[in-house]
Design a protein around this motif. Structure first.
Motif, PDB file in Angstrom:
ATOM      1  N   THR A  15       0.708  -1.111  -0.042  1.00  0.00           N
ATOM      2  CA  THR A  15      -0.020   0.057   0.121  1.00  0.00           C
ATOM      3  C   THR A  15       0.849   1.419   0.008  1.00  0.00           C
ATOM      4  O   THR A  15       0.180   2.430  -0.264  1.00  0.00           O
ATOM      5  CB  THR A  15      -0.888   0.063   1.105  1.00  0.00           C
ATOM      6  OG1 THR A  15      -0.055  -0.170   2.360  1.00  0.00           O
ATOM      7  CG2 THR A  15      -1.805  -1.147   1.155  1.00  0.00           C
TER       8      THR A  15
ATOM      9  N   ASP B   1       2.103   3.297  -2.061  1.00  0.00           N
ATOM     10  CA  ASP B   1       2.106   3.608  -3.391  1.00  0.00           C
ATOM     11  C   ASP B   1       1.625   4.953  -3.775  1.00  0.00           C
ATOM     12  O   ASP B   1       0.354   5.208  -3.497  1.00  0.00           O
ATOM     13  CB  ASP B   1       1.381   2.551  -4.149  1.00  0.00           C
ATOM     14  CG  ASP B   1       1.614   2.404  -5.613  1.00  0.00           C
ATOM     15  OD1 ASP B   1       2.169   3.289  -6.078  1.00  0.00           O
ATOM     16  OD2 ASP B   1       1.309   1.338  -6.245  1.00  0.00           O
TER      17      ASP B   1
ATOM     18  N   HIS C 158      -6.223   6.228  -4.215  1.00  0.00           N
ATOM     19  CA  HIS C 158      -5.614   5.557  -3.362  1.00  0.00           C
ATOM     20  C   HIS C 158      -4.917   6.496  -2.446  1.00  0.00           C
ATOM     21  O   HIS C 158      -4.153   7.323  -2.861  1.00  0.00           O
ATOM     22  CB  HIS C 158      -4.827   4.370  -3.868  1.00  0.00           C
ATOM     23  CG  HIS C 158      -3.711   3.728  -2.878  1.00  0.00           C
ATOM     24  ND1 HIS C 158      -4.252   2.913  -1.832  1.00  0.00           N
ATOM     25  CD2 HIS C 158      -2.380   3.966  -2.816  1.00  0.00           C
ATOM     26  CE1 HIS C 158      -3.231   2.330  -1.173  1.00  0.00           C
ATOM     27  NE2 HIS C 158      -2.157   3.018  -1.628  1.00  0.00           N
TER      28      HIS C 158
ATOM     29  N   LYS D 214      -5.426  -1.699  -6.210  1.00  0.00           N
ATOM     30  CA  LYS D 214      -5.845  -0.082  -6.094  1.00  0.00           C
ATOM     31  C   LYS D 214      -6.400   0.439  -7.122  1.00  0.00           C
ATOM     32  O   LYS D 214      -6.756   1.703  -7.078  1.00  0.00           O
ATOM     33  CB  LYS D 214      -4.309   0.642  -5.780  1.00  0.00           C
ATOM     34  CG  LYS D 214      -3.667   0.028  -4.516  1.00  0.00           C
ATOM     35  CD  LYS D 214      -2.183   0.512  -4.702  1.00  0.00           C
ATOM     36  CE  LYS D 214      -1.063  -0.062  -4.042  1.00  0.00           C
ATOM     37  NZ  LYS D 214      -0.558  -1.256  -4.747  1.00  0.00           N
ATOM     38  N   CYS D 215      -6.699  -0.125  -8.293  1.00  0.00           N
ATOM     39  CA  CYS D 215      -7.532   0.501  -9.201  1.00  0.00           C
ATOM     40  C   CYS D 215      -8.386  -0.408 -10.186  1.00  0.00           C
ATOM     41  O   CYS D 215      -8.209  -1.686  -9.980  1.00  0.00           O
ATOM     42  CB  CYS D 215      -6.608   1.449 -10.382  1.00  0.00           C
ATOM     43  SG  CYS D 215      -5.716   0.000 -11.428  1.00  0.00           S
TER      44      CYS D 215
ATOM     45  N   GLY E  53      -9.269  -2.560  -3.605  1.00  0.00           N
ATOM     46  CA  GLY E  53      -8.990  -2.667  -2.091  1.00  0.00           C
ATOM     47  C   GLY E  53      -8.650  -3.867  -1.598  1.00  0.00           C
ATOM     48  O   GLY E  53      -8.020  -4.248  -0.397  1.00  0.00           O
TER      49      GLY E  53
ATOM     50  N   LYS F 134      -6.774  -7.456  -0.759  1.00  0.00           N
ATOM     51  CA  LYS F 134      -5.253  -7.793  -0.898  1.00  0.00           C
ATOM     52  C   LYS F 134      -5.280  -9.349  -1.155  1.00  0.00           C
ATOM     53  O   LYS F 134      -5.898 -10.103  -0.678  1.00  0.00           O
ATOM     54  CB  LYS F 134      -4.742  -7.529   0.623  1.00  0.00           C
ATOM     55  CG  LYS F 134      -4.609  -6.075   0.892  1.00  0.00           C
ATOM     56  CD  LYS F 134      -4.569  -5.848   2.308  1.00  0.00           C
ATOM     57  CE  LYS F 134      -4.522  -4.355   2.445  1.00  0.00           C
ATOM     58  NZ  LYS F 134      -5.827  -3.665   1.838  1.00  0.00           N
TER      59      LYS F 134
END
Length: 285
Positions: free
Chosen positions: A109, A111, A117, A264-265, A277, A279
């Motif tokens: 994360t 990033d 994000h 994240k996208c 979102g 993982k």
């Protein structure tokens, strides 16, 4: 191949603007840099290039115009420092391979500049919350079974501190590990310098770069011979982050790949079949 959407365009240009801010560019330089990168993006977006290849060219153009080869340097140092502190807190609680993988995925994360994000301002509390949620896709048992000879494709600073814990776990089980990092600064990705500062050159069997220049993700046609050889002989590739996923997920000529990332996208979420979102520790064989 993940296509460049309007959302991708907005995300890439917003990251260029972030780079201008980090480089403390004046308004005129910021506008010139943004315009040049936008024009280049529209010239490239319909060519048969992967998203990481296009993004790499955009950010190299920005760095050239800004006359700043590493605008993320302070954020990279900050991410590493925060991760080192959290690692000291959580390391005694990490026991299983799944624990170490999840910690490394939470580290992904770190990033900066991905639209929608945000890098948390309280990483310790964030880590604890995310660790409780676990993995949306959990192929860790199958991944560990393949991990006798590993090529580990790293991603961000901050994150690489948690990668170090995972690599140490793999080494304790007898795995041979080749670690690939960036040769030159690109976004907040970990470079050879960052890896050596964290002592990873003394932990892994081979420390190398993913190419000779500044490249997001992995372009297999540009990998140095040592990495190409390691990939040809490995039993597993561990690919960290969305750029490595975008670079490799459509290839069918590679060893098994474990994609470890925070999604994240939306384009990557669609390609991997999970909500934004999530993982994941996704194995493709």
């Amino acid at each position: 191949m993940v296509k460049i959407t309007d959302t991708c365009v907005d995300c890439l240009i917003s990251r260029v603007k972030l780079e201008c801010g980090l480089a403390r560019a004046d308004p005129k330089t910021t506008q010139q840099t943004t315009d040049s990168c936008r024009n280049l993006l529209f010239a490239l977006k319909d060519l048969p290039l992967s998203h990481p290849q296009i993004a790499s060219r955009i950010h190299r153009r920005a760095y050239e115009l800004l006359k700043n080869p590493d605008p993320f340097r302070d954020l990279k140092d900050q991410g590493n420092a925060e991760s080192i502190a959290v690692c000291k807190e959580v390391r005694p609680t990490l026991v299983t391979f799944r624990d170490y993988v999840l910690a490394a995925v939470i580290g992904n994360t770190f990033d900066y500049g991905v639209k929608g994000h945000t890098v948390t301002s309280n990483f310790s509390a964030f880590f604890q919350d995310e660790f409780k949620k676990g993995l949306v896709i959990d192929d860790t048992d199958r991944i560990l079974h393949l991990a006798s000879r590993v090529v580990y494709l790293s991603d961000n600073c901050g994150e690489i501190v948690f990668d170090r814990l995972l690599i140490q776990f793999l080494k304790s089980r007898g795995s041979h590990v080749t670690l690939a990092v960036k040769a030159r600064p690109m976004l907040n990705d970990a470079t050879l310098e960052d890896a050596k500062m964290l002592g990873l050159d003394r932990i892994v069997d081979c420390l190398t770069t993913n190419c000779d220049g500044a490249e997001i993700g992995l372009c297999l046609e540009e990998t140095p011979p040592v990495l190409s050889d390691a990939i040809s002989r490995c039993t597993l590739i561990i690919a960290k982050g969305m750029a490595n996923f975008e670079s490799l997920f459509e290839r069918n000529d590679l060893p098994p790949i474990a994609y470890l990332m925070a999604v994240k996208c939306q384009p990557v979420a669609d390609a991997s079949g999970v909500p934004v979102g999530s993982k994941i520790a996704l194995l493709r064989v």
